[in-house]
Structure formats: C-alpha cells, structure tokens
Design a protein around this motif. Structure first.
Motif, PDB file in Angstrom:
ATOM      1  N   ASP A 256       0.128   5.937 -12.597  1.00  0.00           N
ATOM      2  CA  ASP A 256       1.523   5.429 -11.804  1.00  0.00           C
ATOM      3  C   ASP A 256       0.048   3.941 -10.800  1.00  0.00           C
ATOM      4  OD1 ASP A 256       2.501   3.539 -10.070  1.00  0.00           O
ATOM      5  OD2 ASP A 256       4.670   5.012  -9.641  1.00  0.00           O
ATOM      6  N   PRO A 257      -0.057   2.924 -11.443  1.00  0.00           N
ATOM      7  CA  PRO A 257      -0.981   1.704 -10.668  1.00  0.00           C
ATOM      8  C   PRO A 257      -0.798   2.115  -9.190  1.00  0.00           C
ATOM      9  CG  PRO A 257       0.635   0.734 -12.001  1.00  0.00           C
ATOM     10  CD  PRO A 257       0.843   2.012 -12.154  1.00  0.00           C
ATOM     11  N   LEU A 258       0.284   1.634  -8.757  1.00  0.00           N
ATOM     12  CA  LEU A 258      -0.242   1.992  -6.625  1.00  0.00           C
ATOM     13  C   LEU A 258      -0.681   3.282  -6.556  1.00  0.00           C
ATOM     14  CD1 LEU A 258       2.977  -0.448  -6.380  1.00  0.00           C
ATOM     15  CD2 LEU A 258       0.630  -1.360  -6.435  1.00  0.00           C
ATOM     16  N   LYS A 270      -6.749  -2.206   5.440  1.00  0.00           N
ATOM     17  CA  LYS A 270      -7.017  -3.616   3.944  1.00  0.00           C
ATOM     18  C   LYS A 270      -5.800  -3.522   3.714  1.00  0.00           C
ATOM     19  CE  LYS A 270     -12.284  -3.959   5.208  1.00  0.00           C
ATOM     20  NZ  LYS A 270     -12.984  -4.083   4.534  1.00  0.00           N
ATOM     21  N   ILE A 271      -5.012  -3.134   3.872  1.00  0.00           N
ATOM     22  CA  ILE A 271      -3.997  -3.342   3.282  1.00  0.00           C
ATOM     23  C   ILE A 271      -2.498  -4.956   2.918  1.00  0.00           C
ATOM     24  CG2 ILE A 271      -1.215  -2.484   2.459  1.00  0.00           C
ATOM     25  CD1 ILE A 271      -1.820   0.171   3.386  1.00  0.00           C
ATOM     26  N   ASN A 272      -3.060  -5.490   3.766  1.00  0.00           N
ATOM     27  CA  ASN A 272      -2.465  -6.930   3.944  1.00  0.00           C
ATOM     28  C   ASN A 272      -3.742  -7.625   3.437  1.00  0.00           C
ATOM     29  OD1 ASN A 272       0.309  -6.023   5.046  1.00  0.00           O
ATOM     30  ND2 ASN A 272      -1.511  -6.595   7.353  1.00  0.00           N
ATOM     31  N   SER A 273      -4.851  -7.359   3.391  1.00  0.00           N
ATOM     32  CA  SER A 273      -6.294  -8.662   2.477  1.00  0.00           C
ATOM     33  C   SER A 273      -5.538  -8.550   1.262  1.00  0.00           C
ATOM     34  CB  SER A 273      -7.032  -8.801   3.349  1.00  0.00           C
ATOM     35  OG  SER A 273      -7.950  -6.854   3.373  1.00  0.00           O
ATOM     36  N   LYS A 285       4.007  -4.141  -1.976  1.00  0.00           N
ATOM     37  CA  LYS A 285       2.769  -3.775  -0.707  1.00  0.00           C
ATOM     38  C   LYS A 285       4.038  -2.929  -0.129  1.00  0.00           C
ATOM     39  CE  LYS A 285       1.975  -6.662   3.325  1.00  0.00           C
ATOM     40  NZ  LYS A 285       1.827  -7.557   4.157  1.00  0.00           N
ATOM     41  N   PHE A 286       5.090  -3.055   0.267  1.00  0.00           N
ATOM     42  CA  PHE A 286       6.336  -1.642   0.771  1.00  0.00           C
ATOM     43  C   PHE A 286       5.254  -0.650   0.250  1.00  0.00           C
ATOM     44  CE2 PHE A 286      10.376   0.082   1.417  1.00  0.00           C
ATOM     45  CZ  PHE A 286      10.390   0.187   2.832  1.00  0.00           C
ATOM     46  N   ARG A 287       6.061  -0.640  -1.231  1.00  0.00           N
ATOM     47  CA  ARG A 287       5.155   0.637  -1.385  1.00  0.00           C
ATOM     48  C   ARG A 287       4.261   1.081  -0.858  1.00  0.00           C
ATOM     49  NH1 ARG A 287       5.281   1.437  -7.710  1.00  0.00           N
ATOM     50  NH2 ARG A 287       5.103   4.144  -7.266  1.00  0.00           N
ATOM     51  N   LEU A 288       2.903   0.517  -0.713  1.00  0.00           N
ATOM     52  CA  LEU A 288       1.699   0.700  -0.322  1.00  0.00           C
ATOM     53  C   LEU A 288       1.706   1.568   1.232  1.00  0.00           C
ATOM     54  CD1 LEU A 288      -0.543  -1.507  -1.852  1.00  0.00           C
ATOM     55  CD2 LEU A 288      -0.543   1.098  -2.814  1.00  0.00           C
ATOM     56  N   GLU A 289       2.458   0.561   1.262  1.00  0.00           N
ATOM     57  CA  GLU A 289       2.717   0.816   3.614  1.00  0.00           C
ATOM     58  C   GLU A 289       2.974   2.324   3.350  1.00  0.00           C
ATOM     59  OE1 GLU A 289       2.961  -4.121   5.281  1.00  0.00           O
ATOM     60  OE2 GLU A 289       4.880  -2.945   4.527  1.00  0.00           O
ATOM     61  N   ASN A 290       4.290   2.601   3.152  1.00  0.00           N
ATOM     62  CA  ASN A 290       4.993   3.130   3.169  1.00  0.00           C
ATOM     63  C   ASN A 290       4.517   4.684   2.591  1.00  0.00           C
ATOM     64  OD1 ASN A 290       7.574   2.647   4.427  1.00  0.00           O
ATOM     65  ND2 ASN A 290       8.620   2.280   1.871  1.00  0.00           N
ATOM     66  N   MET A 291       3.559   4.416   1.720  1.00  0.00           N
ATOM     67  CA  MET A 291       2.657   6.006   0.751  1.00  0.00           C
ATOM     68  C   MET A 291       1.026   6.057   2.115  1.00  0.00           C
ATOM     69  SD  MET A 291       1.761   5.397  -2.813  1.00  0.00           S
ATOM     70  CE  MET A 291       1.578   3.522  -3.667  1.00  0.00           C
ATOM     71  N   GLY A 313      12.808   7.991   2.598  1.00  0.00           N
ATOM     72  CA  GLY A 313      13.288   7.704   1.018  1.00  0.00           C
ATOM     73  C   GLY A 313      12.554   8.112   0.387  1.00  0.00           C
ATOM     74  N   ALA A 314      13.692   8.920  -1.218  1.00  0.00           N
ATOM     75  CA  ALA A 314      12.795   9.592  -2.368  1.00  0.00           C
ATOM     76  C   ALA A 314      11.692   9.113  -2.959  1.00  0.00           C
ATOM     77  CB  ALA A 314      13.563  10.157  -2.663  1.00  0.00           C
ATOM     78  N   ALA A 315      12.099   7.361  -3.080  1.00  0.00           N
ATOM     79  CA  ALA A 315      10.436   6.416  -3.786  1.00  0.00           C
ATOM     80  C   ALA A 315       9.795   6.288  -2.994  1.00  0.00           C
ATOM     81  CB  ALA A 315      11.648   5.605  -3.914  1.00  0.00           C
ATOM     82  N   ALA A 316       9.409   6.572  -1.695  1.00  0.00           N
ATOM     83  CA  ALA A 316       8.302   6.911  -1.346  1.00  0.00           C
ATOM     84  C   ALA A 316       7.875   8.001  -0.854  1.00  0.00           C
ATOM     85  CB  ALA A 316       8.401   6.649   0.671  1.00  0.00           C
ATOM     86  N   VAL A 317       8.004   9.342  -1.039  1.00  0.00           N
ATOM     87  CA  VAL A 317       8.214  10.768  -1.252  1.00  0.00           C
ATOM     88  C   VAL A 317       7.236  11.062  -2.250  1.00  0.00           C
ATOM     89  CG1 VAL A 317       8.653  12.524  -0.849  1.00  0.00           C
ATOM     90  CG2 VAL A 317       9.196  11.360   0.695  1.00  0.00           C
ATOM     91  N   ARG A 318       7.566   9.991  -3.353  1.00  0.00           N
ATOM     92  CA  ARG A 318       7.330  10.541  -4.586  1.00  0.00           C
ATOM     93  C   ARG A 318       5.904   9.939  -4.737  1.00  0.00           C
ATOM     94  NH1 ARG A 318       9.287  11.872  -9.144  1.00  0.00           N
ATOM     95  NH2 ARG A 318      11.644  11.957  -8.344  1.00  0.00           N
TER      96      ARG A 318
END
Length: 399
Positions: A256-258, A270-273, A285-291, A313-318
């Motif tokens: 998974d690339p993210l 620097k997640i935003n930039s 971006k939301f996935r990165l922030e949750n991770m 949520g399960a997706a963010a935990v995964r």
C-alpha cells in the motif's frame, strides 16, 4: 537483433487477439504487440495492457477495426494511437513513429514503417520488445537479456533520453523497483544524479503518479534508498527519507503506497504541505492524518485494537498496522472486523430524560460513561450503562 518466441502464451493465442492481428496484417499491413505485455509475458508475470504497434496509419486502423465490428475510441489519434475494444478486450494500437523534435510529452513525431526507428523512441531496452502474431519476439537492444537479468537500461544514451523527458528519471527508479534486481545500471544512475535538478520542472500530477506506483512495488525499499542516496527527493523538495521504521513498513506484505509514504515522512508537521505537493486527495490526506494520530498508540493486544477501531475506525487501524509493520496485530484486526461492531448504548436524550438540561454536564457525563464502557471492553449493555448513569449523576449531586 535477436528473435525469440512466445508462441505458447495463452493471451497471444486467444481468439480476440488473433482475429485483431489478422485484420491488421491484411493487405500488406504489419502489427506486433509491444512493450509491457511482451516484457511481462517473458518474465512469467500477468499480462495486462495490450499495446500494439503497427505500420498502418491511424485512419486505416480505424476503418479495419470498425469493419470487424470492434468499438473504436480515437482519443489519442493526434499521437497516432487508437483505442480498440474487441470482444471484451481493450487494445491500444499506435502507428510506428520516429522523433523529429523531443520535448517531453510535447515531442514532435512522424509516422514511419521502420521498426528500429520506433524502438529507438522507447525508454528502456526491456520495453523495446515486439511480438508478432506467431509469438516471435524482435529485440533490437538486448532487452530480453536485460529483462531476465533485472537490468533496467535506457535505450541509447541515458542523459540524452532523460533530457528528452525528465520524467524518465522517476520511471527509471520505478522500473528498478518492479523489475530490477539491484544491479542498477551505473550509466543510468549517474545520469539521474546529474540531471535531478530538472525534476522541479515536472507537474505535481506526474510526480505523484510515478511515486505512488513506485511505492506500491513489492521490492521498493532498496530503490527508495538509492533515490535518497542520489538526492532525488531533495531535488523535488520532498521531506522524505529512509529509516528503520520505513524499512519495516516497506517489508510488510501489503504493498500500500500511503503507509509507505508516511513512513518516509521525517517531519509529521509536513503532512499538509506534502499532500499539496503530491496533489493527494482529501481522502488520502485524511488517511495520512489518521495514521499519524495512531502512530504512537499501542496496538499489540485485542483490547488496544478494539479501542482504536472505536475511535478511528477499522480502516485507519489497518493503515497504521501496515505503517508499523505489525503483521500479528493485523491478523487480530481481521478477526475483529467481522465480529466487533461497537455502538455506545446512550445518547443525549437519556440525560434529558433524567432531567439534565443541555449544558456543560452533558459532555462531561456522557464522556465519563463512555470511558467506563470502553474500559469494560465494550461489554456493558444499555441497562448497565443506564445504571452507571444513575450512579454517576448521584456522585455529581453528592459532590
């Protein structure tokens, strides 16, 4: 030039493929599969994109394909490419070309009937392979040998090919990640280093597309290390660098690339930039922030994972388990996803029925009951939560 055979490959012998090639070869025409489908077939990989090179002019291709009942989409006809949909399969058919002027994607080309001239335009030797209707492979630049050796090598002079289109720097690293065996072509590496300053001329969309595909490669980490050594990320002003954590993430079996991207981000602020630089979508971006929010959270036990599922949520935990490289915890998550459906039994109306008007106590009381419910491993039912509510209200009143 060498000639080999792919005659026995199922995709080449399928009726839709044979019928189309026969049509294109009639009356003096010639057509051969080219590029990725030939390369992947040789390497025993799944064949996906069916690209065909032909001596026919685009209008002749259109006329012949329409006559055989195929659907034609002339979306790339200005570049000599016709998309053809025949019997459920998609083909991109392109007239042989030679370069007149080179300027990236804006190069001026002319049609030709010379297969060697067309091959000279290909970026890497393993992509300059042609396969005819009988499975015979035409190889002008020892691309077959390079493909089998995992040697990603430019056709012609590496620096000249990069100057024609600087995106080829990133394509070199991407192809190395997918097809290389770490015997990196030194001429190519030196050319990429020498011309890396041109990378800032690329659009964010082109950079994003290449990097996301590169980060999805099963053996990407060694190539990413090479990119850092060659200062490729620095040349694009990307705050990315390798670490022990990123090596663990890239070693995870899910490509998974993210999570891999975040593992390379050495400054979480620097997640935003970074998202803006790579034109990430809001969802990405939301996935990165949750991770990032979960990054330092313990996820080693069933209880830990349950709490994280409830909050994020399960997706963010995964995503976070992939980021952390925790395979055993991912197996726990997979079991919980099917069985664990947490839903807090109370809401604001329950407090209103107890005579508590909206105000500061609302959130305080509900949060306290919810915390108690979570600490009890989410086992308390509505009756138990209402009882706890009564006890909590009494404690507040007594206080």
């Amino acid at each position: 030039m060498s000639t080999l055979s792919l005659h026995s490959h199922e995709w080449l012998q399928s009726p839709p493929v044979q019928r189309l090639l026969h049509i294109l070869k009639q009356d003096g025409g010639d057509a051969r599969f080219v590029g990725g489908c030939v390369r992947d077939a040789l390497l025993g990989r799944d064949v996906h994109d069916l690209d065909i090179a032909t001596t026919l002019l685009p209008q002749d291709v259109i006329d012949r394909c329409l006559k055989m009942g195929a659907k034609v989409v002339p979306s790339g006809i200005s570049h000599g490419t016709v998309m053809v949909i025949s019997e459920g399969r998609i083909f991109e058919i392109t007239t042989l070309r030679k370069d007149i002027e080179t300027n990236g994607r804006h190069a001026k080309v002319a049609f030709t009937d010379d297969w060697l001239e067309d091959a000279k335009r290909r970026d890497f030797t393993m992509n300059a392979l042609y396969c005819d209707i009988d499975g015979n492979i035409t190889d002008f630049f020892c691309g077959m040998q390079d493909a089998l050796a995992g040697h990603v090598r430019f056709v012609g002079d590496a620096q000249e090919r990069i100057k024609e289109d600087v995106l080829r720097i990133l394509r070199f690293y991407r192809f190395s990640a997918y097809y290389g065996k770490e015997n990196y072509d030194q001429d190519a590496v030196m050319a990429c280093q020498a011309l890396r300053g041109l990378l800032n001329t690329l659009s964010a969309e082109r950079v994003r597309a290449e990097l996301m595909r590169l980060f999805s490669a099963p053996r990407a980490y060694k190539t990413v290390q090479l990119m850092e050594e060659n200062k490729i990320f620095e040349a694009m002003s990307l705050p990315l660098s390798c670490s022990v954590q990123s090596e663990k993430t890239f070693s995870f079996p899910q490509n998974d690339p993210l999570p891999r991207l975040l593992s390379l981000l050495h400054d979480a602020t620097k997640i935003n930039s970074l998202s803006a630089q790579l034109r990430l979508s809001k969802a990405e971006k939301f996935r990165l922030e949750n991770m990032q929010a979960l990054r330092n959270t313990a996820l080693g036990t069933t209880t830990d994972i349950k709490k994280a599922i409830y909050k994020f949520g399960a997706a963010a935990v995964r995503d976070t388990l992939i980021l952390k490289g925790e395979m055993e915890s991912l197996e726990i998550l997979d079991v919980l996803v099917a069985t664990f459906k947490p839903c807090f039994p109370l809401n604001g109306s329950d407090l209103s029925e107890k005579g508590i008007p909206p105000g500061p106590y609302y959130a305080q009381v509900l949060n306290e009951i919810e915390a108690w419910w979570i600490d009890g491993d989410f086992l308390g039912d509505r009756a138990a939560c209402l009882k706890k509510l009564d006890e909590t209200l009494l404690e507040i009143k007594l206080a």
